[in-house]
Motif scaffolding. Structure first.
Motif, PDB file in Angstrom:
ATOM      1  N   THR A   1       1.713  11.433 -11.237  1.00 12.90           N
ATOM      2  CA  THR A   1       1.419  10.032 -10.933  1.00 12.90           C
ATOM      3  C   THR A   1       0.618   9.401 -12.061  1.00 12.90           C
ATOM      4  O   THR A   1      -0.107  10.090 -12.788  1.00 12.90           O
ATOM      5  N   PRO A   2       0.698   8.081 -12.219  1.00 16.79           N
ATOM      6  CA  PRO A   2      -0.064   7.425 -13.294  1.00 16.79           C
ATOM      7  C   PRO A   2      -1.576   7.393 -13.038  1.00 16.79           C
ATOM      8  O   PRO A   2      -2.340   7.152 -13.959  1.00 16.79           O
ATOM      9  N   ILE A   3      -2.008   7.621 -11.801  1.00 19.82           N
ATOM     10  CA  ILE A   3      -3.429   7.612 -11.462  1.00 19.82           C
ATOM     11  C   ILE A   3      -3.729   8.861 -10.646  1.00 19.82           C
ATOM     12  O   ILE A   3      -2.945   9.255  -9.785  1.00 19.82           O
ATOM     13  N   ALA A   4      -4.874   9.507 -10.940  1.00 18.06           N
ATOM     14  CA  ALA A   4      -5.321  10.667 -10.179  1.00 18.06           C
ATOM     15  C   ALA A   4      -6.787  10.470  -9.824  1.00 18.06           C
ATOM     16  O   ALA A   4      -7.602  10.106 -10.679  1.00 18.06           O
ATOM     17  N   VAL A   5      -7.115  10.686  -8.560  1.00 18.27           N
ATOM     18  CA  VAL A   5      -8.473  10.473  -8.050  1.00 18.27           C
ATOM     19  C   VAL A   5      -9.028  11.804  -7.565  1.00 18.27           C
ATOM     20  O   VAL A   5      -8.358  12.517  -6.811  1.00 18.27           O
ATOM     21  N   PHE A   6     -10.286  12.119  -7.991  1.00 18.91           N
ATOM     22  CA  PHE A   6     -10.932  13.376  -7.614  1.00 18.91           C
ATOM     23  C   PHE A   6     -12.308  13.063  -7.043  1.00 18.91           C
ATOM     24  O   PHE A   6     -13.087  12.312  -7.643  1.00 18.91           O
ATOM     25  N   GLU A   7     -12.582  13.671  -5.888  1.00 24.79           N
ATOM     26  CA  GLU A   7     -13.882  13.460  -5.240  1.00 24.79           C
ATOM     27  C   GLU A   7     -14.687  14.749  -5.245  1.00 24.79           C
ATOM     28  O   GLU A   7     -14.168  15.825  -4.899  1.00 24.79           O
ATOM     29  N   PHE A   8     -15.962  14.639  -5.638  1.00 31.49           N
ATOM     30  CA  PHE A   8     -16.907  15.742  -5.545  1.00 31.49           C
ATOM     31  C   PHE A   8     -17.950  15.398  -4.492  1.00 31.49           C
ATOM     32  O   PHE A   8     -18.402  14.252  -4.405  1.00 31.49           O
ATOM     33  N   GLY A   9     -18.339  16.399  -3.701  1.00 41.97           N
ATOM     34  CA  GLY A   9     -19.358  16.179  -2.694  1.00 41.97           C
ATOM     35  C   GLY A   9     -20.756  16.242  -3.292  1.00 41.97           C
ATOM     36  O   GLY A   9     -20.973  16.668  -4.430  1.00 41.97           O
TER      37      GLY A   9
ATOM     38  N   VAL B   1       0.819  -1.214   0.000  1.00 37.77           N
ATOM     39  CA  VAL B   1       0.000   0.000   0.000  1.00 37.77           C
ATOM     40  C   VAL B   1       0.851   1.262   0.000  1.00 37.77           C
ATOM     41  O   VAL B   1       0.454   2.281  -0.572  1.00 37.77           O
ATOM     42  N   ALA B   2       2.023   1.239   0.607  1.00 31.74           N
ATOM     43  CA  ALA B   2       2.856   2.442   0.654  1.00 31.74           C
ATOM     44  C   ALA B   2       3.287   2.855  -0.746  1.00 31.74           C
ATOM     45  O   ALA B   2       3.199   4.035  -1.117  1.00 31.74           O
ATOM     46  N   ARG B   3       3.735   1.905  -1.545  1.00 30.49           N
ATOM     47  CA  ARG B   3       4.140   2.234  -2.919  1.00 30.49           C
ATOM     48  C   ARG B   3       2.933   2.578  -3.778  1.00 30.49           C
ATOM     49  O   ARG B   3       3.011   3.442  -4.652  1.00 30.49           O
ATOM     50  N   ALA B   4       1.828   1.882  -3.529  1.00 34.11           N
ATOM     51  CA  ALA B   4       0.618   2.187  -4.294  1.00 34.11           C
ATOM     52  C   ALA B   4       0.160   3.616  -4.026  1.00 34.11           C
ATOM     53  O   ALA B   4      -0.267   4.331  -4.952  1.00 34.11           O
ATOM     54  N   ARG B   5       0.249   4.059  -2.786  1.00 34.19           N
ATOM     55  CA  ARG B   5      -0.174   5.424  -2.450  1.00 34.19           C
ATOM     56  C   ARG B   5       0.686   6.451  -3.176  1.00 34.19           C
ATOM     57  O   ARG B   5       0.200   7.523  -3.561  1.00 34.19           O
ATOM     58  N   MET B   6       1.966   6.127  -3.371  1.00 36.35           N
ATOM     59  CA  MET B   6       2.841   7.062  -4.081  1.00 36.35           C
ATOM     60  C   MET B   6       2.526   7.129  -5.563  1.00 36.35           C
ATOM     61  O   MET B   6       2.930   8.071  -6.251  1.00 36.35           O
ATOM     62  N   ALA B   7       1.816   6.127  -6.088  1.00 35.74           N
ATOM     63  CA  ALA B   7       1.465   6.098  -7.510  1.00 35.74           C
ATOM     64  C   ALA B   7       0.129   6.763  -7.790  1.00 35.74           C
ATOM     65  O   ALA B   7      -0.293   6.829  -8.952  1.00 35.74           O
ATOM     66  N   VAL B   8      -0.546   7.235  -6.760  1.00 34.51           N
ATOM     67  CA  VAL B   8      -1.874   7.822  -6.927  1.00 34.51           C
ATOM     68  C   VAL B   8      -1.902   9.200  -6.285  1.00 34.51           C
ATOM     69  O   VAL B   8      -1.541   9.356  -5.109  1.00 34.51           O
ATOM     70  N   ALA B   9      -2.347  10.200  -7.047  1.00 38.07           N
ATOM     71  CA  ALA B   9      -2.590  11.531  -6.498  1.00 38.07           C
ATOM     72  C   ALA B   9      -4.080  11.654  -6.182  1.00 38.07           C
ATOM     73  O   ALA B   9      -4.923  11.108  -6.898  1.00 38.07           O
ATOM     74  N   TYR B  10      -4.396  12.384  -5.113  1.00 29.16           N
ATOM     75  CA  TYR B  10      -5.787  12.411  -4.658  1.00 29.16           C
ATOM     76  C   TYR B  10      -6.162  13.835  -4.265  1.00 29.16           C
ATOM     77  O   TYR B  10      -5.365  14.566  -3.661  1.00 29.16           O
ATOM     78  N   ALA B  11      -7.385  14.225  -4.588  1.00 33.33           N
ATOM     79  CA  ALA B  11      -7.894  15.543  -4.213  1.00 33.33           C
ATOM     80  C   ALA B  11      -9.370  15.437  -3.884  1.00 33.33           C
ATOM     81  O   ALA B  11     -10.141  14.812  -4.612  1.00 33.33           O
TER      82      ALA B  11
ATOM     83  N   ALA C   1      -6.988  20.677  -8.646  1.00 33.94           N
ATOM     84  CA  ALA C   1      -6.867  19.543  -9.551  1.00 33.94           C
ATOM     85  C   ALA C   1      -5.581  19.617 -10.358  1.00 33.94           C
ATOM     86  O   ALA C   1      -4.898  18.605 -10.575  1.00 33.94           O
ATOM     87  N   ALA C   2      -5.219  20.815 -10.810  1.00 31.75           N
ATOM     88  CA  ALA C   2      -3.973  20.980 -11.559  1.00 31.75           C
ATOM     89  C   ALA C   2      -2.761  20.641 -10.693  1.00 31.75           C
ATOM     90  O   ALA C   2      -1.806  20.009 -11.164  1.00 31.75           O
ATOM     91  N   ALA C   3      -2.802  21.058  -9.405  1.00 34.20           N
ATOM     92  CA  ALA C   3      -1.693  20.744  -8.501  1.00 34.20           C
ATOM     93  C   ALA C   3      -1.560  19.238  -8.303  1.00 34.20           C
ATOM     94  O   ALA C   3      -0.453  18.703  -8.232  1.00 34.20           O
ATOM     95  N   VAL C   4      -2.703  18.535  -8.246  1.00 35.03           N
ATOM     96  CA  VAL C   4      -2.676  17.083  -8.106  1.00 35.03           C
ATOM     97  C   VAL C   4      -2.075  16.445  -9.348  1.00 35.03           C
ATOM     98  O   VAL C   4      -1.231  15.548  -9.278  1.00 35.03           O
ATOM     99  N   LEU C   5      -2.492  16.916 -10.529  1.00 37.27           N
ATOM    100  CA  LEU C   5      -1.961  16.355 -11.771  1.00 37.27           C
ATOM    101  C   LEU C   5      -0.485  16.665 -11.945  1.00 37.27           C
ATOM    102  O   LEU C   5       0.240  15.905 -12.596  1.00 37.27           O
ATOM    103  N   ALA C   6      -0.025  17.779 -11.352  1.00 32.98           N
ATOM    104  CA  ALA C   6       1.387  18.145 -11.469  1.00 32.98           C
ATOM    105  C   ALA C   6       2.302  17.161 -10.755  1.00 32.98           C
ATOM    106  O   ALA C   6       3.506  17.153 -10.996  1.00 32.98           O
ATOM    107  N   GLU C   7       1.744  16.325  -9.878  1.00 34.49           N
ATOM    108  CA  GLU C   7       2.558  15.328  -9.206  1.00 34.49           C
ATOM    109  C   GLU C   7       3.077  14.272 -10.172  1.00 34.49           C
ATOM    110  O   GLU C   7       4.032  13.561  -9.873  1.00 34.49           O
TER     111      GLU C   7
END
Length: 966
Positions: free
Chosen positions: A892-900, A805-815, A884-890
C-alpha cells in the motif's frame, strides 16, 4: 447511497460502450435462452395445503380417471329436435374420443354412467371428456384430434361447443393497442422535453430492461409453471416504471446541463441524486410485489416475482445504461439556449428566484391558499368513487368471463340456460372407503345426506374406484360457480364431514374446480391483513428513512388507502355493474378474486414513487432552510411537470391494455390506470401539499433517539455534495499522498481529543505522532482509515475520508505493534499476508515470501537484532518487526504503525529504523509512538499531542537489544 450511485453513473458514462455492449449481450442471452428453451405458459391454480388440493392429489393417485383435466362438449341440434334421435352417432363419437391417446374416457350423455347430462326438453346434452394429465400436459395435437373426432356430429346437424378450462381464453399477447400506449408515452416525453432525442432515451432504456426480464421469464417457464398472465403483467409494469424512472433521471440531467455543468459530471450527479429517488421508489415497488409471497398461492407468487424482477431490471437499467446513453448523446441533450425548456430548468434549480409561473406552481399555490377546502374536495371525490367497492364480488376466471362468441362462452351459456347454472360448477366429494365393509350402502347414505342440504340441485350415485379404497360423488348446486350460495354449500358439506366420518367410517373431502376457487378466495381473504401489514409496514419504515419523518410516511400510507378504495370502486362499476362495459369489450360479472391483493401490491409501490419524487424535493428545500410553505411550493414546482408526465405515461401504458387485453389483464390494467391517475393528481398533487401545509413544521418531526438510531440514506444528495467538494479539495493536493485540513479525530474520550491537525505528507516521507496514547491512537487510526474523523478533511492516496473510506482503507496498511504476537514465525506471517494479496497465484506468493524473508533478515541484522529464521520462533522485537514486514508486504502507498506506552524507547527507535529500511522508498510511513523518532533517509513531520501522564516503563533489554547496546 447517493455517493455510490454517483460513482456508478460516472463509471457508466466513462465506459459507455462497454456498458452498452454488456446490456446488448445480456438482452441477447436472455431472449436467446427464453426462445431457445421453448418455455410455454401454463395455467395452474394449485394451492398446496388446502382440502380441495389434497383431495385432487389423492384422486390423481387412486382414482386417475377423475383427477385429470376435463372438458364438456355441449351438443345441440341445429333444427331444435331432441338429440335422442342421434344417440348412435353421439355414442360413436364418445367411443372415438375414448380411443385417443391422452383421453382417459368420454362419457356419452346417454350412457348409464352419465349424470344430469341431458336437458329436460332433450335438445341439449353434455358429453364429459376426461383427459390423462393436468391442463398444462394436454398437447395441441390432442385438441386437434378432439376437433376432428366430433366432425361427424357437426355434419349430422349437431352443433358442438367446447367448455372447461382447456378451452378458456387464456392466450395473451401484445396487440396494436399496447403499441398505441407506447406511442402516447413517447408523445408525452416529447412534449415534456421538447427534444426527439431526449424523448427516445427513456423508451430505449425501458425496452432494454424489458428484453432481459421477458427473456428470463420465458426461460424460467421451461422449468416451472408460469401462468399466461405473468409475462403480460411484468411487461405492463416494467414498461411503465422503466419509462418513468428514465424520465426522472433524464430530467435532472437536462436541468444540470442547462446550468452549465459538464455532461460527464451532470450524468454522475443525476444518477446520484435522482437515481437515489429511483432506487428507493423501485425498492418500494419490489417490496410490495414480493409481499405477494405471504399469500401462499404459487401462481400469484410467480406473478409477484416476475413483476418485481421487471422493476429491478428497470432500476438497474436506469442507473447504468442511462448514463452510458447520456455519453453518446453528449451536449445535444442540453436545452436550447433561450428556450422555454431552458428557462424552466433554470427556474427549477433556483432557490431564491421569483415565483414560477408554470402550471404546477400555480396549482400548488392555489391549493396552499385553501388547504382545508382542498382536503375536503379530494376526500369527497375519492369517497364517492369508492362507494361501488363495498359491493365487490370476487371469483376466478370461468367460461362466464370469456368474450362473447368464443366456444367456451357459448358452452357456458348453453349449459346455464338449458341445464342450470350449477351444472357449470359441479362439486366432487371424495370419500375414503377403506374403513367400511358396506361400500355401496355407505356411498348411498352419504349421497342422501348431501341431497338433503339446501342449495343442492342433484346428487349422483357414489362410484367406487377399482381398488375399492376411494369413491366419488358428484353434487350439482342450484347456483353458479361464482355465486356466494355455492361457497356456502361447500362449507355446509365440510361441516357434515365429522358426522359422516363418525357414522360411516368414511372421511370425505370436497374438491373440483369450484371448490378450488372457493379455497383460493378464502386463502386470499386470510392473507390480506398480514399482506397489508408487511407491505405497508416495511414501506413506512423505508419512507421514514428517506424523509426522516414520522408523519409523512403515515400520510403517504393513508393516501394510498384512499386511492386503492377509489380504484376498486372504478373496477366494480365497470366490470361488475357494467358501466361502459360494451365500449371496452367487457362482460360484466364478478371481479377476479386475486385482483384486490395484486392491485394493492402494484398500486402501493407506484403511489410511493410519486410520494418520493414530490416530497423529496420539499424536504430538500426544508433542510436547506426554507419555511414549510415555501419548501412545499418550491419542491412541488420543481417536480410537478416531471411527475405529471410520469403519471400520464403510466396511465397511457396501463389503459392501453384494457380494450384488447384478456380478462385477467383487463381488470388489472383498468384498476392500475384508475389508481395511478387518482393517486397522482388527487392524492399526491392535491391532498399531500394541502395536508403538509396544515401540519407545518410538525410534518418533519422525528424523535431524537429514533433520528440517531436510523441510518442516513441521503436521498437529497447532501453527502454527495460533500463528497464532490472533498474530491475537489483532494485533487488540489498535488504531490501529497496524505493530507489533512482542520482534522479532528473522533474519540469517546473528549479530553483526549487533540486540537485540529493540518499536514501534507508527500511520497517517501514519514509522519510521527507523539503524546499520550489515548490521544495519539485515535489520530493514528484515523490516518489508517480505521476510524472516521469527527470533522475536517482527510485524503489518503487520493481517496477522501469519510466519503470514500472503503477505498481509502484499502490504500493504507495498519499494524498495532503494542500488542504481543505470540507463537508466530516470520514465514507463516508473511505467507499468510501475501496469500491475501495474491489469492490465485500461489507461485508468486512463494517467490515473494522468500524475497521478503531475505529482506527481513537483512533488516534485522542491520538493526542489531538476532538473525530471523523462516520457521523458528521469534522474540518480542523480532515478532514486531515481522508483523511490520507483513504490513509492508501489502504494497500500500501508506503504512501506519502504533506503539503502546509500554514499549521501551530503544526498542521503538530500533524498530522504526528497521521498518524504514524495509519500506519502499515511496511509501509514506506513519508512526504513533510515545517519543519523537528520527529517520535515516526520510523527511519526518511531527504531530506532538498532549504528553502522557503515565511514566514510561523502566528500560529492560532483551538479549538482542543488549547486543545492540554493546
Amino acid at each position: 447511497m447517493a455517493t455510490l450511485l454517483y460513482r456508478i453513473g460516472s463509471f457508466s458514462f466513462r465506459r459507455a460502450w462497454a456498458v452498452i455492449a454488456a446490456w446488448l449481450l445480456l438482452a441477447a442471452l436472455a431472449l436467446g435462452a427464453g426462445l431457445g428453451l421453448g418455455g410455454q405458459m401454463q395455467e395452474s391454480f394449485a394451492i398446496p395445503g388446502t382440502e380441495s388440493q389434497a383431495a385432487i392429489d389423492r384422486l390423481a393417485a387412486v382414482f386417475p380417471e377423475t383427477a385429470g383435466a376435463s372438458a364438456q362438449l355441449v351438443l345441440q341440434s341445429d333444427d331444435g329436435a331432441p338429440l335422442d334421435a342421434s344417440r348412435d352417432e353421439i355414442d360413436a363419437v364418445a367411443s372415438d374420443l375414448t380411443d385417443l391417446e391422452q383421453v382417459s374416457q368420454a362419457v356419452s350423455p346417454f350412457s348409464e354412467y352419465a349424470f344430469d347430462a341431458v336437458s329436460k326438453d332433450g335438445r341439449t346434452a353434455v358429453m364429459q371428456v376426461q383427459f390423462d394429465g393436468a391442463v398444462e400436459d394436454i398437447t395441441d395435437v390432442t385438441l386437434d384430434e378432439v376437433d376432428a373426432a366430433v366432425e361427424p356430429l357437426q355434419r349430422a346437424g349437431i352443433s358442438v361447443d367446447f367448455g372447461g378450462m382447456l378451452y378458456q381464453d387464456v392466450e395473451y399477447g401484445v396487440t396494436v393497442t399496447e403499441l398505441i400506449g407506447v406511442i402516447i408515452a413517447g408523445i408525452v416525453l416529447l412534449v415534456t422535453f421538447g427534444s426527439l432525442i431526449a424523448a427516445g432515451i427513456p423508451l430505449l432504456t425501458a425496452i432494454f430492461g424489458l428484453a432481459v426480464s421477458m427473456g428470463a421469464v420465458l426461460a424460467v417457464a421451461a422449468f416451472a409453471t408460469i401462468s399466461n398472465a405473468t409475462p403480460m403483467l411484468a411487461l405492463m409494469i416494467g414498461l411503465a416504471v422503466g419509462i418513468d424512472y428514465g424520465l426522472f433521471v433524464l430530467s435532472r440531467h437536462r436541468q444540470q446541463l442547462a446550468q452549465g455543468i459538464a455532461p460527464a459530471e451532470s450524468a454522475a450527479m443525476a444518477t446520484g441524486t435522482a437515481g437515489s429517488a429511483v432506487v428507493f421508489a423501485g425498492l418500494t415497488v419490489i417490496i410490495a410485489l414480493l409481499g405477494l409471497l405471504v399469500v401462499g398461492i404459487p401462481f400469484l407468487s410467480t406473478m409477484g416475482i416476475a413483476a418485481a424482477f421487471a422493476v429491478l431490471l428497470a432500476v438497474v437499467a436506469t442507473v447504468t445504461l442511462l448514463p452510458a446513453v447520456f455519453r453518446l448523446a453528449g451536449s445535444r441533450l442540453a436545452p436550447r439556449a433561450g428556450s422555454r425548456t431552458e428557462r424552466r430548468a433554470l427556474a427549477a434549480a433556483s432557490a431564491d428566484g421569483p415565483p414560477s409561473k408554470a402550471l404546477g406552481a400555480r396549482w400548488v399555490r392555489g391549493v396552499l391558499k385553501a388547504p382545508v377546502a382542498a382536503v375536503v374536495l379530494v376526500l369527497a371525490v375519492l369517497g364517492t368513487l369508492a362507494v361501488p367497492a363495498f359491493s365487490l364480488q370476487l371469483a376466478l376466471p370461468s367460461g362466464a368471463s370469456d368474450p362473447e362468441g368464443t366456444t367456451a362462452r357459448q358452452a357456458y351459456d348453453t349449459i346455464a340456460n338449458d341445464l342450470g347454472e350449477g351444472r357449470n360448477g359441479p362439486l366432487i366429494v371424495a370419500v375414503d372407503i377403506t374403513q367400511t365393509t358396506e361400500v355401496l350402502e355407505s356411498l348411498e347414505a352419504i349421497s342422501d345426506e348431501l341431497r338433503a342440504l339446501p342449495g343442492v340441485d342433484a346428487v349422483s350415485a357414489g362410484m367406487p374406484n377399482r381398488s375399492l379404497d376411494t369413491g366419488v360423488i358428484q353434487v350439482i348446486p342450484e347456483t353458479g360457480p361464482a355465486d356466494p350460495a355455492t361457497a356456502q354449500l361447500v362449507h355446509d358439506i365440510r361441516d357434515l364431514a365429522p358426522g359422516i366420518a363418525a357414522e360411516h367410517d368414511t372421511p370425505i373431502a370436497v374438491t373440483g374446480t369450484t371448490a378450488v376457487q372457493i379455497d383460493i378466495s378464502q386463502r386470499l381473504n386470510d392473507a390480506l391483513l398480514p399482506f397489508g401489514v408487511i407491505v405497508v409496514g416495511l414501506s413506512i419504515v423505508l419512507l421514514m428513512l428517506v424523509f426522516r419523518s414520522v408523519l409523512v410516511p403515515l400520510k403517504a400510507a393513508l393516501g394510498f388507502v384512499l386511492s386503492v378504495l377509489a380504484s376498486f370502486g372504478v373496477v366494480v362499476a365497470v366490470f361488475q355493474w357494467g358501466w361502459g362495459a360494451e365500449l371496452l369489450g367487457i362482460t360484466p360479472g364478478p371481479v377476479l378474486s386475486f385482483m384486490p391483493i395484486l392491485l394493492m401490491a402494484v398500486l402501493f409501490g407506484l403511489a410511493m414513487d410519486y410520494e418520493v419524487f414530490l416530497v423529496s424535493g420539499m424536504r430538500e428545500r426544508y433542510v436547506h432552510g426554507a419555511e414549510p410553505r415555501q419548501a412545499i411550493e418550491r419542491g412541488f414546482a420543481g417536480a410537478a411537470r416531471v411527475v405529471t408526465a410520469a403519471a400520464l405515461i403510466m396511465f397511457a401504458v396501463f389503459v392501453s391494455f384494457v380494450p384488447e387485453g384478456s380478462g385477467v389483464i383487463k381488470v388489472m390494467a383498468l384498476g392500475l390506470a384508475a389508481g395511478v391517475f387518482l393517486d397522482a393528481f388527487l392524492v399526491r398533487m392535491t391532498l399531500v401539499p394541502a395536508v403538509m401545509a396544515l401540519m407545518g413544521r410538525t410534518a418533519w418531526w422525528l424523535p431524537r433517539r429514533l433520528d440517531r438510531a436510523m441510518p442516513d440514506v441521503d436521498i437529497e444528495g447532501a453527502r454527495l455534495l460533500e463528497h464532490r467538494e472533498a474530491v475537489a479539495w483532494a485533487r488540489d493536493r498535488d504531490g501529497s499522498v496524505l493530507s489533512a485540513a482542520a482534522l479532528q479525530p473522533a474519540s469517546h474520550d473528549a479530553e483526549a481529543c487533540p486540537a485540529t491537525v493540518d499536514v501534507e505528507i508527500a511520497a517517501g516521507e514519514a509522519l510521527v505522532i507523539t503524546g499520550a496514547e489515548r490521544s495519539r491512537s485515535p489520530l493514528a487510526q484515523t490516518f489508517a482509515a480505521r476510524r472516521v474523523p469527527a470533522s475536517g478533511r482527510l485524503q489518503l492516496a487520493g481517496h477522501t475520508v469519510p466519503s470514500d473510506v472503503a477505498r481509502a482503507r484499502m490504500a493504507v496498511a495498519y499494524a498495532d505493534l503494542g500488542t504481543e504476537q505470540a507463537g508466530l514465525t516470520a514465514g507463516s506471517l508473511l505467507e499468510e499476508r501475501l496469500r491475501l494479496r495474491h489469492p490465485w497465484r500461489p507461485s508468486l506468493v512463494r517467490r515473494e515470501t522468500r524475497e521478503w524473508l531475505s529482506r527481513l533478515d537483512t533488516a534485522s541484522r542491520s538493526a542489531g537484532l538476532q538473525p530471523i529464521s523462516p520457521r523458528a520462533g521469534l522474540d518480542r522485537a523480532q515478532s514486531r518487526l515481522a508483523v511490520a514486514a507483513a504490513v509492508l508486504a501489502e504494497g500500500t502507498p501508506i503504512a501506519v504503525f502504533e506503539f503502546g506506552n509500554d514499549s521501551p524507547q530503544l526498542e521503538v527507535e530500533t524498530l522504526a529504523r528497521a521498518i524504514e529500511s524495509l519500506a519502499d522508498p515511496s511509501t509514506v510511513l506513519v508512526f504513533s509512538a510515545p517519543m519523537p523518532l528520527a529517520m535515516t533517509s526520510r523527511r519526518v513531520h511531527h504531530v506532538p499531542l498532549p504528553p502522557t501522564t503515565t511514566p514510561l516503563p523502566s528500560f529492560t533489554t532483551t538479549p538482542s537489544l543488549e547486543e545492540a547496546v554493546r
